[in-house]
Design an enzyme around this catalytic site. Structure first.
Site, short mmCIF file in Angstrom:
data_model
loop_
_atom_site.label_atom_id
_atom_site.label_comp_id
_atom_site.label_asym_id
_atom_site.label_seq_id
_atom_site.Cartn_x
_atom_site.Cartn_y
_atom_site.Cartn_z
N HIS A 76 -3.89 -21.94 0.02
CA HIS A 76 -5.16 -21.84 -0.51
C HIS A 76 -5.29 -21.76 -1.71
O HIS A 76 -4.63 -21.10 -2.42
CB HIS A 76 -5.78 -20.20 0.22
CG HIS A 76 -6.03 -20.34 1.55
ND1 HIS A 76 -6.98 -19.51 2.07
CD2 HIS A 76 -5.74 -21.27 2.44
CE1 HIS A 76 -7.03 -19.70 3.60
NE2 HIS A 76 -6.20 -20.65 3.79
N TYR A 204 -14.38 -12.63 0.81
CA TYR A 204 -14.52 -11.32 0.55
C TYR A 204 -16.08 -10.67 0.47
O TYR A 204 -16.83 -11.57 -0.56
CB TYR A 204 -13.46 -10.73 -0.84
CG TYR A 204 -12.23 -10.88 -0.59
CD1 TYR A 204 -11.52 -12.21 -0.43
CD2 TYR A 204 -11.35 -9.61 -0.19
CE1 TYR A 204 -10.16 -12.07 -0.38
CE2 TYR A 204 -10.13 -9.65 -0.24
CZ TYR A 204 -9.58 -10.94 -0.21
OH TYR A 204 -7.97 -10.96 -0.12
N PRO A 296 -5.17 -2.74 1.18
CA PRO A 296 -5.16 -4.07 1.48
C PRO A 296 -5.90 -5.12 0.65
O PRO A 296 -5.75 -6.12 0.75
CB PRO A 296 -5.37 -4.30 3.17
CG PRO A 296 -5.95 -2.98 3.63
CD PRO A 296 -5.88 -2.04 2.19
N LYS A 300 -1.74 -7.24 -1.57
CA LYS A 300 -0.31 -6.87 -2.37
C LYS A 300 0.75 -6.35 -1.82
O LYS A 300 1.77 -6.53 -2.28
CB LYS A 300 -0.63 -6.34 -3.68
CG LYS A 300 -1.46 -6.98 -4.60
CD LYS A 300 -0.86 -7.93 -5.39
CE LYS A 300 -1.53 -8.98 -6.06
NZ LYS A 300 -1.61 -10.65 -5.29
N TYR A 388 -4.46 -11.95 -8.33
CA TYR A 388 -4.13 -12.42 -6.97
C TYR A 388 -3.40 -13.17 -6.55
O TYR A 388 -2.66 -13.19 -5.34
CB TYR A 388 -5.60 -13.04 -6.38
CG TYR A 388 -5.99 -12.89 -4.75
CD1 TYR A 388 -6.72 -12.21 -4.40
CD2 TYR A 388 -5.30 -13.96 -4.26
CE1 TYR A 388 -6.86 -12.22 -2.99
CE2 TYR A 388 -5.44 -13.86 -2.90
CZ TYR A 388 -6.29 -12.77 -2.30
OH TYR A 388 -6.49 -12.82 -0.79
P1 RFL Z 1 7.22 -1.82 6.77
O1 RFL Z 1 6.66 -3.31 7.16
O2 RFL Z 1 6.44 -0.45 7.13
O3 RFL Z 1 8.88 -1.89 7.57
C1 RFL Z 1 9.41 -0.50 7.46
C2 RFL Z 1 10.35 -0.62 8.50
O4 RFL Z 1 11.31 0.61 8.64
C3 RFL Z 1 11.32 1.19 10.06
N1 RFL Z 1 11.20 2.70 10.14
C4 RFL Z 1 12.63 3.13 10.11
N2 RFL Z 1 13.72 2.73 10.50
C5 RFL Z 1 14.85 3.55 10.80
N3 RFL Z 1 14.82 4.86 10.88
C6 RFL Z 1 13.60 5.53 10.28
N4 RFL Z 1 13.23 6.89 10.14
C7 RFL Z 1 12.56 4.74 9.85
N5 RFL Z 1 11.03 4.90 9.68
C8 RFL Z 1 10.48 3.72 9.67
C9 RFL Z 1 10.06 0.77 10.56
O5 RFL Z 1 9.76 0.75 11.90
C10 RFL Z 1 9.75 -0.56 10.21
O6 RFL Z 1 10.21 -1.78 10.94
O7 RFL Z 1 7.60 -1.49 5.29
P2 RFL Z 1 8.02 -2.67 4.23
O8 RFL Z 1 9.21 -3.67 4.77
O9 RFL Z 1 8.26 -2.18 2.95
O10 RFL Z 1 6.85 -3.85 3.99
C11 RFL Z 1 5.70 -3.59 3.61
C12 RFL Z 1 4.58 -4.36 4.30
O11 RFL Z 1 4.54 -4.35 5.69
C13 RFL Z 1 3.07 -3.99 3.97
O12 RFL Z 1 3.03 -3.46 2.51
C14 RFL Z 1 1.94 -4.91 4.21
O13 RFL Z 1 1.99 -4.95 5.51
C15 RFL Z 1 0.71 -4.54 3.51
N6 RFL Z 1 -0.41 -5.28 3.90
C16 RFL Z 1 -0.61 -6.79 3.07
N7 RFL Z 1 0.28 -6.84 2.15
C17 RFL Z 1 0.44 -8.28 1.60
O14 RFL Z 1 1.05 -8.56 0.84
N8 RFL Z 1 -0.82 -9.22 1.87
C18 RFL Z 1 -1.78 -8.78 2.80
O15 RFL Z 1 -2.68 -9.76 3.06
C19 RFL Z 1 -1.79 -7.48 3.62
N9 RFL Z 1 -2.72 -7.15 4.51
C20 RFL Z 1 -1.47 -5.04 4.94
C21 RFL Z 1 -2.42 -5.87 5.16
C22 RFL Z 1 -1.41 -3.96 5.58
C23 RFL Z 1 -2.17 -3.49 6.56
N10 RFL Z 1 -2.01 -2.26 7.36
C24 RFL Z 1 -1.96 -2.43 8.75
C25 RFL Z 1 -1.69 -1.19 6.70
C26 RFL Z 1 -3.33 -5.68 6.03
C27 RFL Z 1 -3.33 -4.53 6.78
C28 RFL Z 1 -4.32 -3.95 7.73
C1 PHB Z 2 -5.08 -10.72 6.15
O1 PHB Z 2 -5.24 -11.77 6.58
O2 PHB Z 2 -4.53 -9.70 7.18
C2 PHB Z 2 -5.64 -10.12 4.95
C3 PHB Z 2 -5.92 -11.11 3.88
C4 PHB Z 2 -6.27 -10.87 2.87
C5 PHB Z 2 -6.47 -9.28 2.36
C6 PHB Z 2 -6.07 -8.27 3.34
C7 PHB Z 2 -5.67 -8.91 4.67
O3 PHB Z 2 -6.80 -8.75 1.18
#
Ligand code: RFL
Ligand code: PHB
Length: 393
Positions: A76, A204, A296, A300, A388
């Site tokens: 993108h 957005y 989110p 990041k 971004y």
């Molecule tokens: P995770 O992905 O939470 O993984 C942690 C892992 O540790 C396990 N765990 C354990 N294992 C053993 N013993 C324990 N006691 C444990 N406790 C936990 C868990 O089961 C899991 O498998 O953390 P990690 O690896 O630091 O990754 C971080 C990302 O997942 C997170 O920052 C992103 O998903 C955030 N996020 C976004 N980030 C982006 O860069 N771009 C995006 O577009 C974006 N969109 C989002 C998002 C997060 C969202 N939610 C649901 C919070 C959109 C949403 C809606």
């Molecule tokens: C997504 O596609 O899940 C998404 C994209 C951009 C954001 C947050 C989530 O800022």
């Protein structure tokens, strides 16, 4: 009987942070064991992030897990911002000469798990009651239960990659850690649907009824979000109501192009800004959501997990390769410098685009003035674009 094991780096968590760290370490000849509390299907199915910075995509390429990303990832060049049905575009390529890639976190996770299980080393699924011991010593240990047996793993270092609710951060003595936090008084209701996206770029939208975001996973799969209250009941959001609200908030042009369909996933996520500092205690190093959370809006979270892992891998390989400890000693400071800038950007995007105040308040006028400035100033657009697409490592 306790089964005994030994590894160089014990990694807690098989999310993007833990899996990418293990992969990069392996490529540098450093052994690790990953302990994950859930099973593989659960970890691979968790719908989350969608936008990868160019630096994250490059790191995945360096890790040798970017074949599918290169084939299926959607590059993108910009995003669209809609304010009360008026829209403008932030052109990343023009403003920064960089782009982002839309590729789901589920896919990144699957690619990393496949690489790991292709001979890199073990992932212990369903590891229960993971407990950290002796992080102040040179031989920290992890104990856990799996397949009805107690296990003990002696390590040189422990990487806490276990997300916001994990055990790692909680294992650091309270007086050794500072917390910085902002909890926002709203959440995001997200839906995933097998319908073509309404636009070729992310939209957005700031609307009087609240924020909305149009995103995607592929040319046939869309991801949408709307700002909602924290006390929302998903049962009160049948698909038709979500689509109706999205059409209203994203503006008439997007609404006209929007294809609706049954949601294949629907969930509500709270929004939070959080930093724990320092990101190291003794031989325990925190990376990713274990140390910090961003709302989110700036896309990041996953990208910060990747930059933490880049710094941590560099520090660990300098230790094993050259007996250097300076990069380990500076890990927290180095990682946090980038984390805080992403925190600022995510907080700024969140406060600018969400409904926070009464429409007649001074603050609401400030939000509109900020967006009006952004719409007309190349300098302001460059600042957004630079953040971004990702600040340099
Ligand atoms: P995770 O992905 O939470 O993984 C942690 C892992 O540790 C396990 N765990 C354990 N294992 C053993 N013993 C324990 N006691 C444990 N406790 C936990 C868990 O089961 C899991 O498998 O953390 P990690 O690896 O630091 O990754 C971080 C990302 O997942 C997170 O920052 C992103 O998903 C955030 N996020 C976004 N980030 C982006 O860069 N771009 C995006 O577009 C974006 N969109 C989002 C998002 C997060 C969202 N939610 C649901 C919070 C959109 C949403 C809606
Ligand atoms: C997504 O596609 O899940 C998404 C994209 C951009 C954001 C947050 C989530 O800022």
């Amino acid at each position: 009987m306790v089964s005994q094991g030994r590894t160089q780096v014990g990694i807690i968590g098989a999310g993007p942070a833990g899996l990418l760290l293990a992969r990069l370490l392996k490529l540098h000849g450093v052994e690790s064991v990953i302990l994950e509390q859930r099973d593989r299907a659960y970890v691979e199915g968790r719908v989350r992030a969608g936008v990868l910075e160019q630096g994250t995509a490059s790191l995945l390429e360096e890790a040798g897990v970017a074949d599918r990303l290169k084939r299926e990832g959607l590059v993108h060049d910009g995003i669209e911002i809609v304010v009360r049905d008026r829209s403008f575009r932030i052109d990343f390529r023009d403003l920064t000469d960089k782009t982002v890639v839309v590729y789901g976190q589920t896919e990144v996770t699957k690619d990393l798990i496949a690489a790991r299980l292709g001979g890199d080393g073990p992932i212990v699924w369903n590891a229960a009651n993971v407990t950290i011991h002796d992080i102040d010593s040179a031989r920290p240990r992890l104990t856990y239960r799996c397949d009805g047996q107690e296990h003990e793993l002696t390590c040189d270092f422990i990487a806490g990659c276990d997300g916001f609710h994990g055990v790692s951060r909680q294992s650091i003595p309270a007086n050794a850690l500072r917390h910085f936090e902002r909890v926002y008084p709203f959440g995001w209701l997200g839906i995933l649907a097998d319908v073509p996206p309404c636009s070729h770029e992310l939209i957005y939208a700031k609307h009087a009824r609240g924020f909305a975001l149009a995103s995607m996973r592929s040319p046939t799969r869309s991801r949408y979000y709307i700002q909602c209250s924290l006390y929302e009941d998903l049962d009160e959001w049948p698909d038709a109501l979500v689509w109706e609200e999205l059409k209203r908030r994203l503006g008439s042009e997007a609404a006209a192009r929007m294809t609706t369909g049954p949601a294949i996933e629907k969930s509500i996520a709270p929004l939070r800004s959080f930093v724990a500092a320092p990101m190291r205690h003794g031989r325990l190093f925190l990376a990713g959501d274990a140390a910090h959370i961003v709302p989110p809006t700036g896309a990041k979270g996953l990208n910060l997990a990747a930059s933490d892992v880049y710094y941590l891998c560099r520090a660990l390989t300098a230790f094993y390769g050259d007996k250097r400890t300076d990069l380990l000693d500076r890990y927290s400071e180095t990682a946090l410098a980038r984390v805080w800038k992403a925190e600022r950007f995510s907080w700024w995007m969140t406060t600018m685009l969400h409904k926070l105040h009464d429409e007649t308040s001074f603050e609401a006028q400030m939000q509109l003035a900020e967006l009006d400035y952004l719409a007309s100033s190349r300098a302001a657009q460059t600042a957004l674009a630079e953040n971004y697409v990702g600040l340099p490592y």
